[in-house]
Design a protein around this motif. Sequence first.
Motif, PDB file in Angstrom:
ATOM      1  N   ASP A 267      -5.294   5.129  -2.550  1.00  0.00           N
ATOM      2  CA  ASP A 267      -6.548   5.855  -2.706  1.00  0.00           C
ATOM      3  C   ASP A 267      -6.425   6.793  -3.902  1.00  0.00           C
ATOM      4  OD1 ASP A 267      -8.851   7.311  -2.543  1.00  0.00           O
ATOM      5  OD2 ASP A 267      -8.446   8.207  -0.587  1.00  0.00           O
ATOM      6  N   PRO A 268      -7.085   6.486  -5.026  1.00  0.00           N
ATOM      7  CA  PRO A 268      -6.935   7.323  -6.223  1.00  0.00           C
ATOM      8  C   PRO A 268      -7.505   8.726  -6.052  1.00  0.00           C
ATOM      9  CG  PRO A 268      -8.669   5.700  -6.537  1.00  0.00           C
ATOM     10  CD  PRO A 268      -7.998   5.354  -5.237  1.00  0.00           C
ATOM     11  N   SER A 269      -8.384   8.914  -5.049  1.00  0.00           N
ATOM     12  CA  SER A 269      -8.968  10.238  -4.842  1.00  0.00           C
ATOM     13  C   SER A 269      -8.145  11.088  -3.878  1.00  0.00           C
ATOM     14  CB  SER A 269     -10.401  10.099  -4.302  1.00  0.00           C
ATOM     15  OG  SER A 269     -10.398   9.477  -3.026  1.00  0.00           O
ATOM     16  N   GLY A 270      -7.106  10.502  -3.262  1.00  0.00           N
ATOM     17  CA  GLY A 270      -6.271  11.238  -2.329  1.00  0.00           C
ATOM     18  C   GLY A 270      -4.976  11.683  -2.973  1.00  0.00           C
TER      19      GLY A 270
ATOM     20  N   ALA B 250       0.855  -1.189   0.000  1.00  0.00           N
ATOM     21  CA  ALA B 250       0.000   0.000   0.000  1.00  0.00           C
ATOM     22  C   ALA B 250       0.890   1.238   0.000  1.00  0.00           C
ATOM     23  CB  ALA B 250      -0.916   0.008   1.219  1.00  0.00           C
ATOM     24  N   VAL B 251       0.413   2.289  -0.663  1.00  0.00           N
ATOM     25  CA  VAL B 251       1.137   3.551  -0.745  1.00  0.00           C
ATOM     26  C   VAL B 251       0.206   4.665  -0.301  1.00  0.00           C
ATOM     27  CG1 VAL B 251       2.437   5.116  -2.227  1.00  0.00           C
ATOM     28  CG2 VAL B 251       2.396   2.681  -2.750  1.00  0.00           C
ATOM     29  N   ASP B 252       0.733   5.602   0.496  1.00  0.00           N
ATOM     30  CA  ASP B 252      -0.070   6.762   0.861  1.00  0.00           C
ATOM     31  C   ASP B 252       0.828   7.985   0.978  1.00  0.00           C
ATOM     32  OD1 ASP B 252      -2.358   8.132   1.344  1.00  0.00           O
ATOM     33  OD2 ASP B 252      -2.582   7.508   3.425  1.00  0.00           O
ATOM     34  N   VAL B 253       0.269   9.122   0.625  1.00  0.00           N
ATOM     35  CA  VAL B 253       0.979  10.393   0.697  1.00  0.00           C
ATOM     36  C   VAL B 253       0.239  11.283   1.685  1.00  0.00           C
ATOM     37  CG1 VAL B 253       1.790  12.412  -0.575  1.00  0.00           C
ATOM     38  CG2 VAL B 253       1.712  10.177  -1.709  1.00  0.00           C
ATOM     39  N   SER B 254       0.950  11.807   2.672  1.00  0.00           N
ATOM     40  CA  SER B 254       0.313  12.661   3.672  1.00  0.00           C
ATOM     41  C   SER B 254       0.236  14.087   3.167  1.00  0.00           C
ATOM     42  CB  SER B 254       1.103  12.610   4.980  1.00  0.00           C
ATOM     43  OG  SER B 254       2.346  13.267   4.830  1.00  0.00           O
ATOM     44  N   PRO B 255      -0.624  14.921   3.772  1.00  0.00           N
ATOM     45  CA  PRO B 255      -0.734  16.314   3.322  1.00  0.00           C
ATOM     46  C   PRO B 255       0.571  17.098   3.422  1.00  0.00           C
ATOM     47  CG  PRO B 255      -2.623  15.720   4.660  1.00  0.00           C
ATOM     48  CD  PRO B 255      -1.643  14.576   4.761  1.00  0.00           C
ATOM     49  N   ASP B 256       1.483  16.674   4.312  1.00  0.00           N
ATOM     50  CA  ASP B 256       2.750  17.398   4.436  1.00  0.00           C
ATOM     51  C   ASP B 256       3.766  16.980   3.369  1.00  0.00           C
ATOM     52  OD1 ASP B 256       3.758  14.933   5.216  1.00  0.00           O
ATOM     53  OD2 ASP B 256       4.150  15.515   7.285  1.00  0.00           O
TER      54      ASP B 256
END
Length: 204
Positions: free
Chosen positions: A187-190, A134-140
């Motif tokens: 999450d393609p929407s994030g 899984a991959v995720d990018v935070s707002p920072d």
Amino acid sequence: IIPAMSTVPSGQILTASTMGTAASDPLNKAVQRGRQAVDRGTTSGTAYFEWSAELGADPDDPAVWRACMPALGITITEEVVRHARSVLSLAEFRRSYLNITDERRGEPVIPAAKWAACGKDGRAYPLPNPVALAVDVSPDGSTAIGAAHAAKRVQVEVIEHLSGTGWVVPRLAEVAKRHKASMIALDPSGPAGALLPDIKAAGF
């Protein structure tokens, strides 16, 4: 907006909102600038108005509501607020009605109690194959790659957590090959959605 308004006499930018979550970066920065202006005693250029409850205030106390809701008794009733308190989560009620930022960046996908109940024995285990990534990018702007495997035991591991996104696809390709990844989730929407074309182009 500011450059565009430079030719407008006495131009003003108005921002009106309840507090956001910790992920509401533009709004939170505006709040920070406003509070700093008040602390400095600024009397021109910026006008900042805030009605919010104290962090430790009782969310069920109508006196607290009256102290931070100028519209209470005018355009909103205690009955309406009491109903909202009964159906909203505490974090959302505090944000929407008491004007207190939700520091948790919104409601967690995994409830805190379930996360706390997970076993953490501190020992390192080899990650078996295949894994789900899984991959995720935070707002920072920091990015994390995680791996999970569920065979004899459920094992979850953060593979990498670094700033930026330029390193993600090459590292993802390396990990996916080494651990025979069965899937890669995001999450393609994030914020991580911006990586999707490059990930697909890499053959995933």
